[in-house]
Design a protein around this motif. Structure first.
Motif, PDB file in Angstrom:
ATOM      1  N   ILE A 189     -46.721 -14.581  51.955  1.00  0.00           N
ATOM      2  CA  ILE A 189     -46.947 -15.170  53.273  1.00  0.00           C
ATOM      3  C   ILE A 189     -45.702 -15.932  53.726  1.00  0.00           C
ATOM      4  N   PRO A 190     -45.495 -16.080  55.031  1.00  0.00           N
ATOM      5  CA  PRO A 190     -44.323 -16.822  55.526  1.00  0.00           C
ATOM      6  C   PRO A 190     -44.355 -18.276  55.073  1.00  0.00           C
ATOM      7  N   PHE A 191     -43.173 -18.830  54.831  1.00  0.00           N
ATOM      8  CA  PHE A 191     -43.091 -20.229  54.428  1.00  0.00           C
ATOM      9  C   PHE A 191     -43.253 -21.125  55.650  1.00  0.00           C
ATOM     10  N   SER A 192     -44.016 -22.203  55.496  1.00  0.00           N
ATOM     11  CA  SER A 192     -44.213 -23.194  56.554  1.00  0.00           C
ATOM     12  C   SER A 192     -44.585 -24.513  55.892  1.00  0.00           C
ATOM     13  N   ASN A 193     -44.821 -25.534  56.710  1.00  0.00           N
ATOM     14  CA  ASN A 193     -45.213 -26.817  56.136  1.00  0.00           C
ATOM     15  C   ASN A 193     -46.630 -26.785  55.559  1.00  0.00           C
ATOM     16  N   LYS A 194     -47.348 -25.676  55.800  1.00  0.00           N
ATOM     17  CA  LYS A 194     -48.686 -25.506  55.235  1.00  0.00           C
ATOM     18  C   LYS A 194     -48.686 -24.507  54.064  1.00  0.00           C
ATOM     19  N   PHE A 195     -47.497 -24.153  53.607  1.00  0.00           N
ATOM     20  CA  PHE A 195     -47.402 -23.113  52.573  1.00  0.00           C
ATOM     21  C   PHE A 195     -48.196 -23.481  51.319  1.00  0.00           C
ATOM     22  N   GLN A 196     -48.005 -24.684  50.820  1.00  0.00           N
ATOM     23  CA  GLN A 196     -48.690 -25.080  49.582  1.00  0.00           C
ATOM     24  C   GLN A 196     -50.201 -25.110  49.758  1.00  0.00           C
ATOM     25  N   SER A 197     -50.671 -25.643  50.863  1.00  0.00           N
ATOM     26  CA  SER A 197     -52.118 -25.690  51.094  1.00  0.00           C
ATOM     27  C   SER A 197     -52.679 -24.282  51.267  1.00  0.00           C
ATOM     28  N   ASN A 198     -51.906 -23.392  51.892  1.00  0.00           N
ATOM     29  CA  ASN A 198     -52.352 -22.005  52.047  1.00  0.00           C
ATOM     30  C   ASN A 198     -52.442 -21.291  50.701  1.00  0.00           C
ATOM     31  N   VAL A 199     -51.467 -21.543  49.839  1.00  0.00           N
ATOM     32  CA  VAL A 199     -51.489 -20.933  48.499  1.00  0.00           C
ATOM     33  C   VAL A 199     -52.692 -21.442  47.704  1.00  0.00           C
ATOM     34  N   LYS A 200     -52.987 -22.716  47.824  1.00  0.00           N
ATOM     35  CA  LYS A 200     -54.133 -23.280  47.111  1.00  0.00           C
ATOM     36  C   LYS A 200     -55.451 -22.674  47.599  1.00  0.00           C
ATOM     37  N   LYS A 201     -55.534 -22.422  48.911  1.00  0.00           N
ATOM     38  CA  LYS A 201     -56.731 -21.773  49.454  1.00  0.00           C
ATOM     39  C   LYS A 201     -56.879 -20.366  48.885  1.00  0.00           C
ATOM     40  N   LEU A 202     -55.768 -19.658  48.780  1.00  0.00           N
ATOM     41  CA  LEU A 202     -55.787 -18.309  48.217  1.00  0.00           C
ATOM     42  C   LEU A 202     -56.154 -18.344  46.737  1.00  0.00           C
ATOM     43  N   TYR A 203     -55.677 -19.361  46.055  1.00  0.00           N
ATOM     44  CA  TYR A 203     -56.025 -19.538  44.643  1.00  0.00           C
ATOM     45  C   TYR A 203     -57.535 -19.728  44.483  1.00  0.00           C
ATOM     46  N   ARG A 204     -58.112 -20.569  45.327  1.00  0.00           N
ATOM     47  CA  ARG A 204     -59.554 -20.807  45.238  1.00  0.00           C
ATOM     48  C   ARG A 204     -60.351 -19.555  45.613  1.00  0.00           C
ATOM     49  N   LYS A 205     -59.813 -18.759  46.507  1.00  0.00           N
ATOM     50  CA  LYS A 205     -60.515 -17.556  46.962  1.00  0.00           C
ATOM     51  C   LYS A 205     -60.531 -16.471  45.888  1.00  0.00           C
ATOM     52  N   PHE A 206     -59.398 -16.302  45.178  1.00  0.00           N
ATOM     53  CA  PHE A 206     -59.271 -15.170  44.262  1.00  0.00           C
ATOM     54  C   PHE A 206     -59.281 -15.537  42.771  1.00  0.00           C
ATOM     55  N   SER A 207     -59.127 -16.821  42.438  1.00  0.00           N
ATOM     56  CA  SER A 207     -59.150 -17.282  41.039  1.00  0.00           C
ATOM     57  C   SER A 207     -58.299 -16.405  40.113  1.00  0.00           C
ATOM     58  N   PRO A 208     -57.006 -16.269  40.402  1.00  0.00           N
ATOM     59  CA  PRO A 208     -56.150 -15.393  39.601  1.00  0.00           C
ATOM     60  C   PRO A 208     -55.793 -16.002  38.248  1.00  0.00           C
ATOM     61  N   ASN A 209     -55.308 -15.156  37.356  1.00  0.00           N
ATOM     62  CA  ASN A 209     -54.792 -15.629  36.076  1.00  0.00           C
ATOM     63  C   ASN A 209     -53.364 -16.140  36.209  1.00  0.00           C
ATOM     64  N   CYS A 210     -52.680 -15.671  37.244  1.00  0.00           N
ATOM     65  CA  CYS A 210     -51.286 -16.068  37.463  1.00  0.00           C
ATOM     66  C   CYS A 210     -50.939 -15.862  38.932  1.00  0.00           C
ATOM     67  N   ILE A 211     -50.086 -16.725  39.463  1.00  0.00           N
ATOM     68  CA  ILE A 211     -49.596 -16.588  40.834  1.00  0.00           C
ATOM     69  C   ILE A 211     -48.119 -16.213  40.788  1.00  0.00           C
ATOM     70  N   VAL A 212     -47.745 -15.257  41.630  1.00  0.00           N
ATOM     71  CA  VAL A 212     -46.338 -14.875  41.771  1.00  0.00           C
ATOM     72  C   VAL A 212     -45.940 -15.066  43.231  1.00  0.00           C
ATOM     73  N   ILE A 213     -44.937 -15.885  43.468  1.00  0.00           N
ATOM     74  CA  ILE A 213     -44.453 -16.134  44.823  1.00  0.00           C
ATOM     75  C   ILE A 213     -43.271 -15.222  45.105  1.00  0.00           C
ATOM     76  N   HIS A 214     -43.434 -14.335  46.074  1.00  0.00           N
ATOM     77  CA  HIS A 214     -42.347 -13.447  46.482  1.00  0.00           C
ATOM     78  C   HIS A 214     -41.679 -13.935  47.762  1.00  0.00           C
ATOM     79  N   SER A 215     -42.295 -14.870  48.452  1.00  0.00           N
ATOM     80  CA  SER A 215     -41.757 -15.403  49.704  1.00  0.00           C
ATOM     81  C   SER A 215     -40.502 -16.232  49.445  1.00  0.00           C
TER      82      SER A 215
END
Length: 215
Positions: free
Chosen positions: A58-84
């Motif tokens: 996803i594009p980087f913005s001042n809400k990037f961290q909160s957006n990633v956390k929302k995605l984490y809660r939605k998908f409950s992954p074993n690992c996160i990889v940031i390509h942005s």
């Protein structure tokens, strides 16, 4: 072994090519806030599978961290990889707030219009915080994942080095080249001389030294 899926969040100029790359060797689904970019049928088909890697594109913005956390809660992954492309210390901050799973930063290189091809040509650099949970295992699993996709990898010592490498030696450097090309074009036009002929003066310099790229 139980089937798992990878999720690619953000199906834009980076996310879509990464999704296509992953889909060739494993189960992968794409997710985007714009439902028109998603294959809803495939998404629902694999909805109940556990998420192995959550790929953040996803594009980087001042809400990037909160957006990633929302995605984490939605998908409950074993690992996160940031390509942005992100600002310095972003990975460290995310890792500090997501203590349960490892967060990998893997900068993306390539030209957008041929990104899928470039993903296969460039080495995929990645880095992880040393105090991340299961850091060694996460690095090994990511390397294996990329190998399945026929992509070479190289691990950097820490995410901050890679975050700055992407910004300083790639994004900003390219921007300065464009800016310099525009400046030199303006000078040529102002004095009524041929831009290409002027730049021909540096052709052999670039041939022998490789330090006079013409945009």
């Amino acid at each position: 072994m139980k089937n798992v899926k990878d999720v690619v969040a953000g199906l834009g100029e980076i996310g879509l090519p990464i999704f296509k790359l992953l889909s060739k060797s494993q189960i992968a689904v794409g997710y985007d806030i714009n439902p028109k970019l998603m294959n809803q049928k495939e998404f629902l088909k694999h909805e109940n599978l556990d998420t192995s890697f959550l790929h953040i594109c996803i594009p980087f913005s001042n809400k990037f961290q909160s957006n990633v956390k929302k995605l984490y809660r939605k998908f409950s992954p074993n690992c996160i990889v940031i390509h942005s492309t992100v600002s310095p210390y972003t990975t460290k901050k995310l890792q500090s707030s997501l203590e349960e799973i490892p967060v990998i930063f893997s900068a993306t290189r390539g030209v957008h219009k041929r990104m899928l091809r470039d993903l296969g040509r460039y080495t995929k650099f990645f880095a992880i915080e040393k105090d991340a949970p299961n850091a060694k295992l996460a690095s090994t699993r990511f390397t294996r994942l990329m190998k399945k996709c026929q992509v070479k990898t190289k691990k950097m010592s820490n995410p901050l080095t890679l975050e700055l490498a992407k910004i300083v030696t790639d994004t900003s450097y390219y921007g300065w080249l464009i800016n310099y090309a525009q400046m030199s074009k303006t000078i040529a036009v102002k004095h009524g001389i041929d831009y290409d002929e002027m730049w021909s003066f540096s052709d052999e310099i670039h041939k022998f030294l490789g330090n006079r790229p013409k945009m």
